[in-house]
Design a protein around this motif. Sequence first.
Motif, PDB file in Angstrom:
ATOM      1  N   ARG A 169      18.188  12.043  -4.445  1.00  0.00           N
ATOM      2  CA  ARG A 169      17.669  12.505  -3.614  1.00  0.00           C
ATOM      3  C   ARG A 169      15.824  11.587  -2.997  1.00  0.00           C
ATOM      4  NH1 ARG A 169      21.314  15.612  -0.174  1.00  0.00           N
ATOM      5  NH2 ARG A 169      21.803  17.127  -1.996  1.00  0.00           N
ATOM      6  N   PRO A 170      16.297  11.751  -1.192  1.00  0.00           N
ATOM      7  CA  PRO A 170      14.745  10.466  -1.100  1.00  0.00           C
ATOM      8  C   PRO A 170      13.261  11.641  -1.455  1.00  0.00           C
ATOM      9  CG  PRO A 170      16.165  11.223   1.037  1.00  0.00           C
ATOM     10  CD  PRO A 170      16.675  11.608  -0.126  1.00  0.00           C
ATOM     11  N   ASN A 171      12.254  10.285  -0.905  1.00  0.00           N
ATOM     12  CA  ASN A 171      10.735  10.595  -1.047  1.00  0.00           C
ATOM     13  C   ASN A 171      10.336  11.169  -2.579  1.00  0.00           C
ATOM     14  OD1 ASN A 171      10.843  10.531   1.554  1.00  0.00           O
ATOM     15  ND2 ASN A 171      11.830  12.170   2.159  1.00  0.00           N
ATOM     16  N   GLY A 172      11.182  10.243  -3.673  1.00  0.00           N
ATOM     17  CA  GLY A 172      10.878  10.468  -4.824  1.00  0.00           C
ATOM     18  C   GLY A 172       9.723   9.062  -5.376  1.00  0.00           C
ATOM     19  N   SER A 173       8.788   9.681  -6.109  1.00  0.00           N
ATOM     20  CA  SER A 173       7.845   8.631  -6.425  1.00  0.00           C
ATOM     21  C   SER A 173       8.470   7.536  -7.022  1.00  0.00           C
ATOM     22  CB  SER A 173       7.206   9.039  -7.811  1.00  0.00           C
ATOM     23  OG  SER A 173       8.129   9.624  -9.302  1.00  0.00           O
ATOM     24  N   GLY A 174       9.567   7.439  -7.801  1.00  0.00           N
ATOM     25  CA  GLY A 174       9.772   6.282  -7.989  1.00  0.00           C
ATOM     26  C   GLY A 174      11.163   5.393  -7.129  1.00  0.00           C
ATOM     27  N   GLN A 175      11.092   5.945  -5.604  1.00  0.00           N
ATOM     28  CA  GLN A 175      12.342   5.446  -4.710  1.00  0.00           C
ATOM     29  C   GLN A 175      12.024   3.984  -4.003  1.00  0.00           C
ATOM     30  OE1 GLN A 175      12.892   7.946  -1.475  1.00  0.00           O
ATOM     31  NE2 GLN A 175      13.996   6.100  -0.693  1.00  0.00           N
ATOM     32  N   ASP A 189       0.980  -1.192  -0.230  1.00  0.00           N
ATOM     33  CA  ASP A 189       0.340   0.208   0.162  1.00  0.00           C
ATOM     34  C   ASP A 189       0.818   1.559   0.263  1.00  0.00           C
ATOM     35  OD1 ASP A 189      -2.444  -2.141   0.408  1.00  0.00           O
ATOM     36  OD2 ASP A 189      -2.642  -1.563   2.005  1.00  0.00           O
ATOM     37  N   ALA A 190       1.532   0.921   0.898  1.00  0.00           N
ATOM     38  CA  ALA A 190       3.041   2.136   1.128  1.00  0.00           C
ATOM     39  C   ALA A 190       3.740   2.321  -0.927  1.00  0.00           C
ATOM     40  CB  ALA A 190       3.733   2.197   2.200  1.00  0.00           C
ATOM     41  N   CYS A 229      13.892   1.241  -0.938  1.00  0.00           N
ATOM     42  CA  CYS A 229      15.546   1.014  -0.517  1.00  0.00           C
ATOM     43  C   CYS A 229      15.131   2.394   0.372  1.00  0.00           C
ATOM     44  CB  CYS A 229      16.597   0.605  -1.041  1.00  0.00           C
ATOM     45  SG  CYS A 229      15.660   1.631  -2.873  1.00  0.00           S
ATOM     46  N   GLY A 230      16.242   3.061   1.032  1.00  0.00           N
ATOM     47  CA  GLY A 230      16.698   4.248   0.750  1.00  0.00           C
ATOM     48  C   GLY A 230      15.557   3.970   2.272  1.00  0.00           C
ATOM     49  N   PRO A 231      15.781   6.165   2.955  1.00  0.00           N
ATOM     50  CA  PRO A 231      15.122   6.494   3.944  1.00  0.00           C
ATOM     51  C   PRO A 231      13.594   6.058   3.603  1.00  0.00           C
ATOM     52  CG  PRO A 231      16.039   8.056   3.418  1.00  0.00           C
ATOM     53  CD  PRO A 231      16.519   6.773   2.800  1.00  0.00           C
ATOM     54  N   THR A 232      12.737   5.460   4.796  1.00  0.00           N
ATOM     55  CA  THR A 232      11.190   6.158   4.974  1.00  0.00           C
ATOM     56  C   THR A 232      11.106   7.336   4.384  1.00  0.00           C
ATOM     57  OG1 THR A 232      11.441   3.637   6.111  1.00  0.00           O
ATOM     58  CG2 THR A 232       8.824   5.510   5.853  1.00  0.00           C
ATOM     59  N   PRO A 233       9.543   7.501   3.589  1.00  0.00           N
ATOM     60  CA  PRO A 233       9.394   8.622   2.916  1.00  0.00           C
ATOM     61  C   PRO A 233       8.525   9.532   4.325  1.00  0.00           C
ATOM     62  CG  PRO A 233       8.821   7.582   1.041  1.00  0.00           C
ATOM     63  CD  PRO A 233       9.735   6.758   2.490  1.00  0.00           C
ATOM     64  N   GLU A 234       9.086  10.520   4.276  1.00  0.00           N
ATOM     65  CA  GLU A 234       8.426  11.641   5.835  1.00  0.00           C
ATOM     66  C   GLU A 234       7.953  12.734   5.904  1.00  0.00           C
ATOM     67  OE1 GLU A 234      11.418  11.661   8.428  1.00  0.00           O
ATOM     68  OE2 GLU A 234      11.887   9.626   8.688  1.00  0.00           O
ATOM     69  N   PHE A 235       6.642  13.208   5.307  1.00  0.00           N
ATOM     70  CA  PHE A 235       5.963  14.478   5.244  1.00  0.00           C
ATOM     71  C   PHE A 235       5.761  14.962   6.647  1.00  0.00           C
ATOM     72  CE2 PHE A 235       5.362  11.517   2.076  1.00  0.00           C
ATOM     73  CZ  PHE A 235       5.734  11.392   0.786  1.00  0.00           C
ATOM     74  N   PHE A 236       5.613  16.244   6.598  1.00  0.00           N
ATOM     75  CA  PHE A 236       5.575  17.394   7.507  1.00  0.00           C
ATOM     76  C   PHE A 236       4.098  16.423   7.615  1.00  0.00           C
ATOM     77  CE2 PHE A 236       9.028  19.164   5.580  1.00  0.00           C
ATOM     78  CZ  PHE A 236       9.746  19.284   6.780  1.00  0.00           C
ATOM     79  N   PRO A 237       3.390  16.941   9.077  1.00  0.00           N
ATOM     80  CA  PRO A 237       1.881  16.369   9.425  1.00  0.00           C
ATOM     81  C   PRO A 237       1.072  17.836   8.689  1.00  0.00           C
ATOM     82  CG  PRO A 237       3.140  16.780  11.222  1.00  0.00           C
ATOM     83  CD  PRO A 237       4.354  16.546   9.991  1.00  0.00           C
ATOM     84  N   ILE A 238       0.092  18.010   8.714  1.00  0.00           N
ATOM     85  CA  ILE A 238      -1.113  19.104   8.046  1.00  0.00           C
ATOM     86  C   ILE A 238      -2.158  18.970   9.820  1.00  0.00           C
ATOM     87  CG2 ILE A 238      -2.531  20.131   6.871  1.00  0.00           C
ATOM     88  CD1 ILE A 238      -1.347  18.675   4.824  1.00  0.00           C
ATOM     89  N   SER A 246       2.825   5.768  -2.667  1.00  0.00           N
ATOM     90  CA  SER A 246       3.847   6.260  -3.666  1.00  0.00           C
ATOM     91  C   SER A 246       4.133   6.587  -4.812  1.00  0.00           C
ATOM     92  CB  SER A 246       5.872   6.158  -3.200  1.00  0.00           C
ATOM     93  OG  SER A 246       6.643   6.376  -3.525  1.00  0.00           O
ATOM     94  N   LEU A 247       3.971   5.412  -5.769  1.00  0.00           N
ATOM     95  CA  LEU A 247       3.703   5.826  -7.462  1.00  0.00           C
ATOM     96  C   LEU A 247       2.308   6.670  -7.766  1.00  0.00           C
ATOM     97  CD1 LEU A 247       5.045   1.978  -7.552  1.00  0.00           C
ATOM     98  CD2 LEU A 247       6.040   3.917  -7.451  1.00  0.00           C
TER      99      LEU A 247
END
Length: 317
Positions: free
Chosen positions: A268-274, A237-238, A280-289, A242-243
């Motif tokens: 850089r991380p947090n890309g759509s195709g990561q 799901d994650a 792989c790479g760090p887990t995408p982190e987003f700012f909470p709203i 992301s895709l």
Amino acid sequence: MYKRKNDKNIFLNSSSIINIQNNACDRTRDRTKQLLRRTMSWKSNTIIMQPEEPKFDDTSSTLEIHVWASWMKRYASEDESKSLEIPFKLSSLQEEKLSTFFKYYLDGDCDGFVFEHDFHQFFEKLRRFADWSPDSDEYIILKQVLRELIQVFIPCESGQNVAFISLSIDDWLKVWCQTLSKCTVASDMPLWLKYFQNILFKSLDSGKGEIEKSNLQRFYDTFLGSNCEESKQVVIDAMYNSLTSNGDFKLDRDTWGRCFANWLLGTRPNGSGQWLFAKCGPTPEFFPIDYSAMNSTVNTRDTYSHKRRSDRHSIVV
């Protein structure tokens, strides 16, 4: 007599007018010459006043003044810019993504080396996953992409047998570094890489022109194993969110192309195709709203005032 007198007066008047005009012209010419002489003499005698340097009394003060000057060149010439070019290097995230593909998709026996038969096994597994017959157009394109892929990553000199040439992970990354150094956007990718991207999409296509989540999960189960982390529903799901930008876009050919380009070119991380081929790479982190202000009423809202400090965490715009 009257006529002659009148004619004589007319003759005298006309001659006097001509004399007056000549005298006026002579005076104007003389004054112009005088003005030009004054101007030239003024230019030659002009002295540019230089500001006097301030004189300091050494006895009254021990202050010393030091002045440093430096020249800065903002724009370099073309010759200088060519000599100052920084060599292209893969980022740590790019190396991790490409190394993961090398490890899980090509290196089947996990010995750290890839041979020609490893590429054949990967493409044969892809053909069986997509259920293509040996006579289909997709399989013909698949074999052409396989041939180009082997020529790029396992170069063979005359007299050598390509079956006995190995490809280490360092050589794998070196070839990718040379290939991606010429690519700044997706359109710069070589032709064999574009065909490889399209053939992967066709293998995952559900027949509706888009990739569904179930096909993506089956793809990971086939190439990474059913016990891998990517086969878990939470991870699937994650990755799918992301895709598709949390379901805002369908995973069609265009979206897949952008994700594939981000998987290759994204530094850089947090890309759509990561997480395109594996996590792989760090887990995408987003700012909470914080949406609490939108759900509040007029009476409970903290009205802004410059006279006091507010405890608000969100605002309504």
